[in-house]
Design a protein around this motif. Sequence first.
Motif, PDB file in Angstrom:
ATOM      1  N   ILE A   1       5.203  -4.266   5.860  1.00 60.17           N
ATOM      2  CA  ILE A   1       4.551  -4.671   4.616  1.00 60.17           C
ATOM      3  C   ILE A   1       3.051  -4.425   4.744  1.00 60.17           C
ATOM      4  N   ILE A   2       2.454  -3.830   3.722  1.00 61.25           N
ATOM      5  CA  ILE A   2       1.005  -3.622   3.680  1.00 61.25           C
ATOM      6  C   ILE A   2       0.490  -4.207   2.373  1.00 61.25           C
ATOM      7  N   ASP A   3      -0.525  -5.060   2.449  1.00 68.15           N
ATOM      8  CA  ASP A   3      -0.997  -5.749   1.248  1.00 68.15           C
ATOM      9  C   ASP A   3      -1.998  -4.907   0.462  1.00 68.15           C
ATOM     10  N   ASP A   4      -2.640  -5.514  -0.507  1.00 73.14           N
ATOM     11  CA  ASP A   4      -3.539  -4.805  -1.424  1.00 73.14           C
ATOM     12  C   ASP A   4      -4.913  -4.526  -0.841  1.00 73.14           C
ATOM     13  N   GLY A   5      -5.250  -5.077   0.313  1.00 74.10           N
ATOM     14  CA  GLY A   5      -6.602  -4.978   0.847  1.00 74.10           C
ATOM     15  C   GLY A   5      -7.001  -3.570   1.257  1.00 74.10           C
ATOM     16  N   SER A   6      -8.296  -3.292   1.191  1.00 71.28           N
ATOM     17  CA  SER A   6      -8.788  -1.971   1.604  1.00 71.28           C
ATOM     18  C   SER A   6      -8.717  -1.808   3.120  1.00 71.28           C
ATOM     19  N   THR A   7      -8.743  -2.896   3.866  1.00 73.14           N
ATOM     20  CA  THR A   7      -8.662  -2.815   5.332  1.00 73.14           C
ATOM     21  C   THR A   7      -7.233  -2.552   5.778  1.00 73.14           C
ATOM     22  N   ALA A   8      -6.299  -3.390   5.354  1.00 79.25           N
ATOM     23  CA  ALA A   8      -4.891  -3.186   5.713  1.00 79.25           C
ATOM     24  C   ALA A   8      -4.379  -1.877   5.139  1.00 79.25           C
ATOM     25  N   GLY A   9      -4.876  -1.509   3.964  1.00 82.49           N
ATOM     26  CA  GLY A   9      -4.418  -0.281   3.325  1.00 82.49           C
ATOM     27  C   GLY A   9      -4.709   0.966   4.126  1.00 82.49           C
TER      28      GLY A   9
ATOM     29  N   ALA B   1      10.993  -8.147   6.346  1.00 81.92           N
ATOM     30  CA  ALA B   1      10.333  -7.064   7.075  1.00 81.92           C
ATOM     31  C   ALA B   1      10.098  -7.473   8.521  1.00 81.92           C
ATOM     32  N   ASP B   2       9.869  -6.468   9.360  1.00 82.80           N
ATOM     33  CA  ASP B   2       9.548  -6.738  10.764  1.00 82.80           C
ATOM     34  C   ASP B   2       8.108  -7.185  10.940  1.00 82.80           C
ATOM     35  N   VAL B   3       7.216  -6.570  10.181  1.00 86.91           N
ATOM     36  CA  VAL B   3       5.801  -6.838  10.386  1.00 86.91           C
ATOM     37  C   VAL B   3       5.050  -6.719   9.066  1.00 86.91           C
ATOM     38  N   ALA B   4       4.034  -7.548   8.887  1.00 91.90           N
ATOM     39  CA  ALA B   4       3.178  -7.487   7.697  1.00 91.90           C
ATOM     40  C   ALA B   4       1.723  -7.386   8.125  1.00 91.90           C
ATOM     41  N   PHE B   5       0.981  -6.544   7.423  1.00 90.70           N
ATOM     42  CA  PHE B   5      -0.454  -6.399   7.658  1.00 90.70           C
ATOM     43  C   PHE B   5      -1.195  -6.865   6.409  1.00 90.70           C
ATOM     44  N   LEU B   6      -2.087  -7.830   6.614  1.00 86.54           N
ATOM     45  CA  LEU B   6      -2.828  -8.396   5.503  1.00 86.54           C
ATOM     46  C   LEU B   6      -4.323  -8.327   5.764  1.00 86.54           C
TER      47      LEU B   6
END
Length: 255
Positions: free
Chosen positions: A97-105, A166-171
Amino acid sequence: MKSDGRRQGIMDFLMDTGTASVDDLASRFGVSKMTVHRDLDELEESGFLRKIRGGASIQPSGLFESDFRYRQKQAAEEKQRLAVAAVSVIEPGQTVIIDDGSTAGGIARHLADLRPLTVISNNLAVIQDLAGVAGITLIALGGQYSKKFHGFFGLLAEDTLRSLRADVAFLSSSAIHGVSAFHQDQEVVHTKRLMMAAAARKYLLVDHGKFGRTALHFLTDLKAFDAVFTGRELGPQMREALDGAGVSLTLVEKD
């Protein structure tokens, strides 16, 4: 120049400068100060900027988060370092999972070597980067598009997240105060929390400038993340507080 074109011009100018005075904008666009004030009122009401004394700003505050395009330009080199470091926790075959942020993106452009992967995101930049890429199963979260956040939010996105694992999420987060993460927008907070609930492991990516800031809405305590990635050493008091709270901090410094 028509009002819509002028307001877009104001936003384009602010993307480069961060702030501007009414006098400067009136001179640049050849209109009266009253016209500039009306333009700024309209843009503020739409959530694209905040009015300050004598002008306007798209820089963040406790109540206002910057436009995605502006955030992409801030601490860009550090954000890329964080993205490269973060992909090391991903294994081929996982769901991410990748969130809306410019860093995680920023993670999206580093996923090709880890295929096959399933990627879930509400971030339009991530969706555009990964659409059609062989070996990437892309699940684009639906919902209402936010131009400011360049992503999708609302009931459709939330209901979809509740049905996925999901296995992993980046926020990412816009503010770190003490040992907690905060954000200015409650709908964004709700979506990020659902992403965390859907993932077995959770990682936060924040450039060092986010520490010591605050915002209106509490997101979560930092200890909820398996690790927090940042790109520069923090002050001793802040580092001591994080260590004392059991926060796992991963420092990704320049080589």
